[in-house]
Design a protein around this motif. Structure first.
Motif, PDB file in Angstrom:
ATOM      1  N   ARG A   1      38.208  40.036  47.094  1.00  0.00           N
ATOM      2  CA  ARG A   1      38.470  39.838  45.596  1.00  0.00           C
ATOM      3  C   ARG A   1      39.595  38.521  45.593  1.00  0.00           C
ATOM      4  NH1 ARG A   1      37.630  44.465  42.415  1.00  0.00           N
ATOM      5  NH2 ARG A   1      38.703  42.892  40.759  1.00  0.00           N
ATOM      6  N   ASN A   2      39.747  37.909  44.457  1.00  0.00           N
ATOM      7  CA  ASN A   2      40.647  36.866  44.186  1.00  0.00           C
ATOM      8  C   ASN A   2      41.755  37.600  43.467  1.00  0.00           C
ATOM      9  OD1 ASN A   2      42.016  34.576  42.707  1.00  0.00           O
ATOM     10  ND2 ASN A   2      40.260  33.274  43.603  1.00  0.00           N
ATOM     11  N   PRO A   3      43.038  37.489  44.334  1.00  0.00           N
ATOM     12  CA  PRO A   3      44.127  38.141  43.594  1.00  0.00           C
ATOM     13  C   PRO A   3      44.800  37.657  42.408  1.00  0.00           C
ATOM     14  CG  PRO A   3      44.740  37.003  45.699  1.00  0.00           C
ATOM     15  CD  PRO A   3      43.178  36.991  45.644  1.00  0.00           C
TER      16      PRO A   3
ATOM     17  N   ASP B   1      42.593  38.670  39.623  1.00  0.00           N
ATOM     18  CA  ASP B   1      42.983  40.198  38.982  1.00  0.00           C
ATOM     19  C   ASP B   1      44.278  40.194  38.643  1.00  0.00           C
ATOM     20  OD1 ASP B   1      40.671  41.494  40.100  1.00  0.00           O
ATOM     21  OD2 ASP B   1      41.454  41.780  42.139  1.00  0.00           O
ATOM     22  N   LEU B   2      45.440  39.242  38.834  1.00  0.00           N
ATOM     23  CA  LEU B   2      46.671  39.192  38.253  1.00  0.00           C
ATOM     24  C   LEU B   2      46.573  38.727  36.806  1.00  0.00           C
ATOM     25  CD1 LEU B   2      49.637  39.660  39.173  1.00  0.00           C
ATOM     26  CD2 LEU B   2      49.537  37.260  39.406  1.00  0.00           C
TER      27      LEU B   2
ATOM     28  N   PRO C   1      48.329  36.797  47.598  1.00  0.00           N
ATOM     29  CA  PRO C   1      48.842  37.622  46.544  1.00  0.00           C
ATOM     30  C   PRO C   1      50.374  37.531  46.546  1.00  0.00           C
ATOM     31  CG  PRO C   1      47.459  38.713  48.020  1.00  0.00           C
ATOM     32  CD  PRO C   1      47.807  37.603  48.672  1.00  0.00           C
TER      33      PRO C   1
ATOM     34  N   GLY D   1      51.344  44.000  43.020  1.00  0.00           N
ATOM     35  CA  GLY D   1      50.137  44.759  43.413  1.00  0.00           C
ATOM     36  C   GLY D   1      49.623  45.871  42.005  1.00  0.00           C
TER      37      GLY D   1
ATOM     38  N   ARG E   1      47.953  43.863  39.607  1.00  0.00           N
ATOM     39  CA  ARG E   1      46.501  43.455  40.124  1.00  0.00           C
ATOM     40  C   ARG E   1      45.489  44.795  40.132  1.00  0.00           C
ATOM     41  NH1 ARG E   1      49.465  40.558  43.930  1.00  0.00           N
ATOM     42  NH2 ARG E   1      49.370  42.233  45.576  1.00  0.00           N
ATOM     43  N   SER E   2      46.071  45.694  40.033  1.00  0.00           N
ATOM     44  CA  SER E   2      45.312  47.083  40.179  1.00  0.00           C
ATOM     45  C   SER E   2      44.700  47.270  38.683  1.00  0.00           C
ATOM     46  CB  SER E   2      46.081  48.232  40.735  1.00  0.00           C
ATOM     47  OG  SER E   2      46.990  48.524  39.882  1.00  0.00           O
TER      48      SER E   2
ATOM     49  N   ARG F   1      42.046  45.270  38.356  1.00  0.00           N
ATOM     50  CA  ARG F   1      40.487  45.817  38.787  1.00  0.00           C
ATOM     51  C   ARG F   1      39.905  46.878  38.024  1.00  0.00           C
ATOM     52  NH1 ARG F   1      43.782  44.885  43.631  1.00  0.00           N
ATOM     53  NH2 ARG F   1      44.537  47.210  43.592  1.00  0.00           N
TER      54      ARG F   1
END
Length: 401
Positions: A9-11, A14-15, A295, A300, A303-304, A307
């Motif tokens: 994944r690309n953090p 996602d961020l 990241p 985190g 980022r979740s 996702r």
């Protein structure tokens, strides 16, 4: 977005979409419990509270850019060029990703309407449950609202899905028809740059101004152009860093003081938004390709959210309505209204996680295995141990493949 390893994944991306979905949730809470009327108004600056509450619409446009970037980028990775796109496989993957959650949501909303549940009953003159279902499934719920007025909040979120999936119905056909990049890029550029003028022409209808097809498709086209550029070259590190800073500054200017940009640029401020989002996406992609993407610590949780953005987007209004009802039933004063934002974050994440694990991913795996061209093997790529798993990068799409 996956780079190299299909499971990576690309953090950074996602961020970015985690930030966007949080802003959508805060916007829908802010319409009912404005942060500017809470005790935070005496502690935090007004511009920050406005930025947290009133950028849901802009956040959706960030999602549109991300969607075009990821889906076109994934198509380039699978087939080598957009001219070689397998339309059957493309549609199968879109169907498997979008339809299970959409049908489940419509079934729940239909049941709540028939039961007369507050906040879920379609009651405006000229609106009905069968017609709303047809609009949602027929990808014209945005047009339906423009003609008849806003639907209840849990229905209203589907306006962006209508724009996005209408774009992707024609996208593979345009790629196969034009075939050469020299023929495909100019209309995409014109579409992307049309955003300010398309919005300016729509100011007579507030709802249609927000939800019309052309401005949203312009943002998606911006992402597609970015994917083509990212695939065609890799600039030096300093250029990539400069793009990242430009994107961050532009996005911050729109989200934190969009009013000032509107004063100077009018509808052109939306072009600043989409191009800034594109700069950030290119920076994230090229840094990941160069092995320098790391990241950010402490983010985190955000980022979740990125996702789970599709699942949270479709379901967050259930949490918003429940918490607002509880807030009013308990007689909570406006000063402490900000406290309700904290459980909203947790509950939206939990609901999105449950939907992703119990419905979204299992149904997508089964559908990709069943539908012609739905798996990697069906796309002409040799199957691997993870062939029936959704690549983690293929997630919004209000996106989001």
């Amino acid at each position: 977005m996956a780079t190299g390893d299909a499971g990576a994944r690309n953090p950074g991306i996602d961020l970015l979409r985690g930030l966007a979905i949080v802003l959508v949730v805060f916007n829908h809470l802010g319409l009912r419990i404005p942060l500017g009327k809470t005790a935070l108004a005496g502690v935090l600056p007004a511009w920050l509270l406005r930025g947290l509450n009133w950028n849901g619409y802009e956040a959706v446009y960030v999602f549109f850019v991300i969607s075009g970037f990821l889906i076109a980028g994934n198509a380039l990775r699978r087939w080598g060029s957009l001219a070689a796109i397998d339309a059957r496989a493309f549609y199968a993957r879109r169907f498997a990703r979008i339809v299970p959650c959409l049908l489940a949501l419509l079934a729940v909303l239909g049941a709540l309407h028939l039961l007369g549940a507050r906040d879920y009953v379609i009651h405006r003159a000229g609106q009905s449950l069968p017609r709303a279902l047809l609009a949602a499934l027929g990808l014209h719920l945005n047009w339906y609202e423009g003609q008849t007025g806003y639907l209840p909040g849990s229905w209203d979120v589907l306006w962006s899905l209508s724009i996005e999936e209408a774009f992707y119905l024609g996208f593979p056909l345009a790629c196969l028809l034009l075939r050469r990049r020299a023929l495909l890029v100019p209309p995409l550029v014109l579409l992307a740059l049309s955003l300010p003028w398309a919005r300016a022409a729509l100011h007579g209808n507030e709802i249609w101004l927000e939800k019309a097809y052309l401005p949203g498709m312009a943002a998606i086209a911006t992402g597609v152009l970015g994917a083509l550029l990212a695939n065609a070259c890799r600039p030096p590190g300093r250029t990539v860093a400069m793009l990242g800073w430009l994107g961050a500054l532009g996005l911050g200017a729109v989200l934190l003081d969009g009013g000032a940009l509107w004063h100077w640029l009018r509808d052109g401020y939306m072009l600043v938004l989409t191009l800034s989002a594109l700069c950030l996406l290119l920076c994230c992609r090229w840094r990941a390709d160069g092995g320098t993407m790391r990241p950010l610590r402490g983010f985190g949780w955000l980022r979740s959210w990125g996702r789970l953005s599709y699942e949270i987007y479709l379901t967050h209004m259930f949490v918003v309505f429940a918490l607002v009802r509880a807030y009013r039933a308990l007689g909570g004063g406006p000063a402490l209204g900000w406290l309700w934002y904290l459980p909203a974050l947790g509950l939206c994440w939990l609901l999105g996680t449950a939907v992703e694990r119990l419905l979204s991913t299992p149904c997508e795996r089964r559908l990709r295995a069943m539908l012609p061209g739905g798996t990697r093997h069906g796309c002409g790529v040799a199957p691997s141990a993870g062939a029936n798993r959704r690549a983690p990068s293929e997630a919004w799409e209000t996106g989001r493949d």
